[in-house]
Design a protein around this motif. Structure first.
Motif, PDB file in Angstrom:
ATOM      1  N   GLU A  37       0.846  -1.201   0.000  1.00  0.00           N
ATOM      2  CA  GLU A  37       0.000   0.000   0.000  1.00  0.00           C
ATOM      3  C   GLU A  37       0.878   1.247   0.000  1.00  0.00           C
ATOM      4  O   GLU A  37       1.935   1.283   0.621  1.00  0.00           O
ATOM      5  CB  GLU A  37      -0.903   0.018   1.237  1.00  0.00           C
ATOM      6  N   ARG A  38       0.415   2.286  -0.677  1.00  0.00           N
ATOM      7  CA  ARG A  38       1.204   3.524  -0.751  1.00  0.00           C
ATOM      8  C   ARG A  38       1.584   4.060   0.627  1.00  0.00           C
ATOM      9  O   ARG A  38       2.676   4.564   0.811  1.00  0.00           O
ATOM     10  CB  ARG A  38       0.451   4.592  -1.530  1.00  0.00           C
ATOM     11  N   VAL A  39       0.706   3.967   1.582  1.00  0.00           N
ATOM     12  CA  VAL A  39       0.974   4.498   2.916  1.00  0.00           C
ATOM     13  C   VAL A  39       2.132   3.752   3.597  1.00  0.00           C
ATOM     14  O   VAL A  39       2.792   4.288   4.481  1.00  0.00           O
ATOM     15  CB  VAL A  39      -0.309   4.476   3.791  1.00  0.00           C
ATOM     16  N   ASP A  40       2.386   2.519   3.176  1.00  0.00           N
ATOM     17  CA  ASP A  40       3.450   1.707   3.770  1.00  0.00           C
ATOM     18  C   ASP A  40       4.745   1.714   2.969  1.00  0.00           C
ATOM     19  O   ASP A  40       5.679   0.994   3.291  1.00  0.00           O
ATOM     20  CB  ASP A  40       2.969   0.265   3.944  1.00  0.00           C
ATOM     21  N   ARG A  41       4.825   2.524   1.937  1.00  0.00           N
ATOM     22  CA  ARG A  41       6.039   2.603   1.112  1.00  0.00           C
ATOM     23  C   ARG A  41       7.002   3.606   1.750  1.00  0.00           C
ATOM     24  O   ARG A  41       6.919   4.799   1.500  1.00  0.00           O
ATOM     25  CB  ARG A  41       5.695   3.024  -0.311  1.00  0.00           C
ATOM     26  N   LYS A  42       7.915   3.076   2.551  1.00  0.00           N
ATOM     27  CA  LYS A  42       8.830   3.948   3.301  1.00  0.00           C
ATOM     28  C   LYS A  42      10.261   3.787   2.794  1.00  0.00           C
ATOM     29  O   LYS A  42      10.728   2.685   2.561  1.00  0.00           O
ATOM     30  CB  LYS A  42       8.762   3.618   4.782  1.00  0.00           C
ATOM     31  N   VAL A  43      10.925   4.924   2.642  1.00  0.00           N
ATOM     32  CA  VAL A  43      12.316   4.950   2.196  1.00  0.00           C
ATOM     33  C   VAL A  43      13.094   5.784   3.216  1.00  0.00           C
ATOM     34  O   VAL A  43      12.654   6.867   3.603  1.00  0.00           O
ATOM     35  CB  VAL A  43      12.443   5.594   0.793  1.00  0.00           C
ATOM     36  N   VAL A  44      14.250   5.283   3.638  1.00  0.00           N
ATOM     37  CA  VAL A  44      15.131   6.028   4.542  1.00  0.00           C
ATOM     38  C   VAL A  44      16.329   6.508   3.731  1.00  0.00           C
ATOM     39  O   VAL A  44      16.995   5.716   3.066  1.00  0.00           O
ATOM     40  CB  VAL A  44      15.609   5.151   5.721  1.00  0.00           C
ATOM     41  N   ALA A  45      16.580   7.812   3.787  1.00  0.00           N
ATOM     42  CA  ALA A  45      17.692   8.411   3.053  1.00  0.00           C
ATOM     43  C   ALA A  45      18.726   8.961   4.021  1.00  0.00           C
ATOM     44  O   ALA A  45      18.370   9.568   5.029  1.00  0.00           O
ATOM     45  CB  ALA A  45      17.174   9.530   2.151  1.00  0.00           C
ATOM     46  N   THR A  46      19.988   8.753   3.709  1.00  0.00           N
ATOM     47  CA  THR A  46      21.048   9.335   4.532  1.00  0.00           C
ATOM     48  C   THR A  46      21.527  10.657   3.944  1.00  0.00           C
ATOM     49  O   THR A  46      22.034  11.507   4.662  1.00  0.00           O
ATOM     50  CB  THR A  46      22.249   8.383   4.664  1.00  0.00           C
ATOM     51  N   CYS A  47      21.361  10.829   2.664  1.00  0.00           N
ATOM     52  CA  CYS A  47      21.806  12.034   1.964  1.00  0.00           C
ATOM     53  C   CYS A  47      20.669  13.063   1.925  1.00  0.00           C
ATOM     54  O   CYS A  47      19.556  12.738   1.483  1.00  0.00           O
ATOM     55  CB  CYS A  47      22.220  11.639   0.547  1.00  0.00           C
ATOM     56  N   PRO A  48      20.915  14.300   2.357  1.00  0.00           N
ATOM     57  CA  PRO A  48      19.872  15.326   2.312  1.00  0.00           C
ATOM     58  C   PRO A  48      19.347  15.595   0.897  1.00  0.00           C
ATOM     59  O   PRO A  48      18.164  15.855   0.715  1.00  0.00           O
ATOM     60  CB  PRO A  48      20.550  16.571   2.884  1.00  0.00           C
ATOM     61  N   HIS A  49      20.220  15.516  -0.118  1.00  0.00           N
ATOM     62  CA  HIS A  49      19.766  15.726  -1.494  1.00  0.00           C
ATOM     63  C   HIS A  49      18.808  14.616  -1.909  1.00  0.00           C
ATOM     64  O   HIS A  49      17.775  14.868  -2.523  1.00  0.00           O
ATOM     65  CB  HIS A  49      20.959  15.785  -2.456  1.00  0.00           C
ATOM     66  N   SER A  64       5.627   7.710  -5.122  1.00  0.00           N
ATOM     67  CA  SER A  64       4.912   8.205  -3.944  1.00  0.00           C
ATOM     68  C   SER A  64       5.339   7.382  -2.735  1.00  0.00           C
ATOM     69  O   SER A  64       4.913   6.240  -2.571  1.00  0.00           O
ATOM     70  CB  SER A  64       3.403   8.095  -4.168  1.00  0.00           C
ATOM     71  N   TYR A  65       6.210   7.969  -1.924  1.00  0.00           N
ATOM     72  CA  TYR A  65       6.782   7.253  -0.787  1.00  0.00           C
ATOM     73  C   TYR A  65       6.774   8.149   0.452  1.00  0.00           C
ATOM     74  O   TYR A  65       6.806   9.372   0.345  1.00  0.00           O
ATOM     75  CB  TYR A  65       8.242   6.849  -1.071  1.00  0.00           C
ATOM     76  N   THR A  66       6.766   7.511   1.611  1.00  0.00           N
ATOM     77  CA  THR A  66       7.047   8.232   2.842  1.00  0.00           C
ATOM     78  C   THR A  66       8.559   8.209   2.982  1.00  0.00           C
ATOM     79  O   THR A  66       9.158   7.139   3.072  1.00  0.00           O
ATOM     80  CB  THR A  66       6.392   7.537   4.055  1.00  0.00           C
ATOM     81  N   VAL A  67       9.177   9.377   2.960  1.00  0.00           N
ATOM     82  CA  VAL A  67      10.630   9.450   2.991  1.00  0.00           C
ATOM     83  C   VAL A  67      11.066  10.010   4.337  1.00  0.00           C
ATOM     84  O   VAL A  67      10.593  11.057   4.775  1.00  0.00           O
ATOM     85  CB  VAL A  67      11.174  10.322   1.835  1.00  0.00           C
ATOM     86  N   LEU A  68      11.965   9.289   4.985  1.00  0.00           N
ATOM     87  CA  LEU A  68      12.523   9.722   6.266  1.00  0.00           C
ATOM     88  C   LEU A  68      14.017   9.952   6.110  1.00  0.00           C
ATOM     89  O   LEU A  68      14.692   9.171   5.435  1.00  0.00           O
ATOM     90  CB  LEU A  68      12.324   8.653   7.340  1.00  0.00           C
ATOM     91  N   HIS A  69      14.510  10.998   6.726  1.00  0.00           N
ATOM     92  CA  HIS A  69      15.959  11.143   6.824  1.00  0.00           C
ATOM     93  C   HIS A  69      16.408  10.234   7.957  1.00  0.00           C
ATOM     94  O   HIS A  69      15.676  10.040   8.929  1.00  0.00           O
ATOM     95  CB  HIS A  69      16.339  12.601   7.115  1.00  0.00           C
ATOM     96  N   HIS A  70      17.595   9.682   7.852  1.00  0.00           N
ATOM     97  CA  HIS A  70      18.021   8.707   8.859  1.00  0.00           C
ATOM     98  C   HIS A  70      18.006   9.283  10.276  1.00  0.00           C
ATOM     99  O   HIS A  70      17.752   8.571  11.230  1.00  0.00           O
ATOM    100  CB  HIS A  70      19.400   8.110   8.511  1.00  0.00           C
ATOM    101  N   THR A  71      18.230  10.598  10.415  1.00  0.00           N
ATOM    102  CA  THR A  71      18.191  11.180  11.757  1.00  0.00           C
ATOM    103  C   THR A  71      16.770  11.158  12.331  1.00  0.00           C
ATOM    104  O   THR A  71      16.598  11.047  13.546  1.00  0.00           O
ATOM    105  CB  THR A  71      18.738  12.623  11.768  1.00  0.00           C
ATOM    106  N   GLN A  72      15.767  11.262  11.458  1.00  0.00           N
ATOM    107  CA  GLN A  72      14.384  11.169  11.930  1.00  0.00           C
ATOM    108  C   GLN A  72      14.088   9.763  12.442  1.00  0.00           C
ATOM    109  O   GLN A  72      13.465   9.595  13.491  1.00  0.00           O
ATOM    110  CB  GLN A  72      13.408  11.533  10.809  1.00  0.00           C
ATOM    111  N   LEU A  73      14.530   8.756  11.697  1.00  0.00           N
ATOM    112  CA  LEU A  73      14.314   7.373  12.117  1.00  0.00           C
ATOM    113  C   LEU A  73      15.076   7.064  13.403  1.00  0.00           C
ATOM    114  O   LEU A  73      14.509   6.516  14.352  1.00  0.00           O
ATOM    115  CB  LEU A  73      14.743   6.401  11.008  1.00  0.00           C
ATOM    116  N   LEU A  74      16.345   7.423  13.444  1.00  0.00           N
ATOM    117  CA  LEU A  74      17.144   7.151  14.645  1.00  0.00           C
ATOM    118  C   LEU A  74      16.573   7.876  15.860  1.00  0.00           C
ATOM    119  O   LEU A  74      16.516   7.316  16.955  1.00  0.00           O
ATOM    120  CB  LEU A  74      18.601   7.554  14.424  1.00  0.00           C
ATOM    121  N   ASN A  75      16.135   9.106  15.664  1.00  0.00           N
ATOM    122  CA  ASN A  75      15.555   9.864  16.760  1.00  0.00           C
ATOM    123  C   ASN A  75      14.291   9.186  17.293  1.00  0.00           C
ATOM    124  O   ASN A  75      14.082   9.090  18.503  1.00  0.00           O
ATOM    125  CB  ASN A  75      15.251  11.291  16.301  1.00  0.00           C
TER     126      ASN A  75
END
Length: 133
Positions: A37-49, A64-75
């Motif tokens: 499901e689109r709501v469950d499509r999560k990608v973690v990025a380490t690069c700000p770009h 269409s993804y939920t994108v998290l920066h790694h600091t958001q996930l770690l936090n």
């Protein structure tokens, strides 16, 4: 994706090639997420770009993804007590943090990296004069 996002190609002025690469990357990611499901499509990025590109620009070519920066996930993991710093830093270490433009200014992600630094045992976080701008 060995080609990362298209951002670098776009910066050097090859706009049509950059959007072709973006479309290829979206096709690859959509294949990985097939049946999810689109709501469950999560990608973690380490690069700000990449964080910016995946979240703000890939939707223009079908991503269409939920994108998290790694600091958001770690936090989040630290807040939920699923990740706990175990070794204190020795010797009164001062730490400062520089806000990457594509994380802070373009996407307004300022707190998670700082909150992570605050939980490091033995660390003293010192803010630079111009921060969170």
């Amino acid at each position: 994706m060995s080609d990362s996002t298209y951002h670098v190609i776009e910066l050097i002025g090859s706009s049509s090639e950059s959007w072709e690469l973006a479309a290829q990357n979206v096709e690859t990611l959509n294949g990985v997420f097939e049946g999810v499901e689109r709501v469950d499509r999560k990608v973690v990025a380490t690069c700000p770009h990449c964080f910016n590109t995946l979240g703000r620009e890939y939707p223009q070519v079908g991503g269409s993804y939920t994108v998290l920066h790694h600091t958001q996930l770690l936090n989040r993991l630290v807040r939920d007590k699923k990740l706990v710093p175990v070794s204190p830093m020795e010797g009164g270490n001062q730490i400062t943090y520089h806000d990457p433009c594509y994380l802070g200014r373009h996407n307004e992600v300022y707190s998670p990296p700082r909150e992570l630094l605050q939980v490091l045992p033995g660390a003293e976080v010192i803010e630079m004069e111009r921060n969170s701008e």
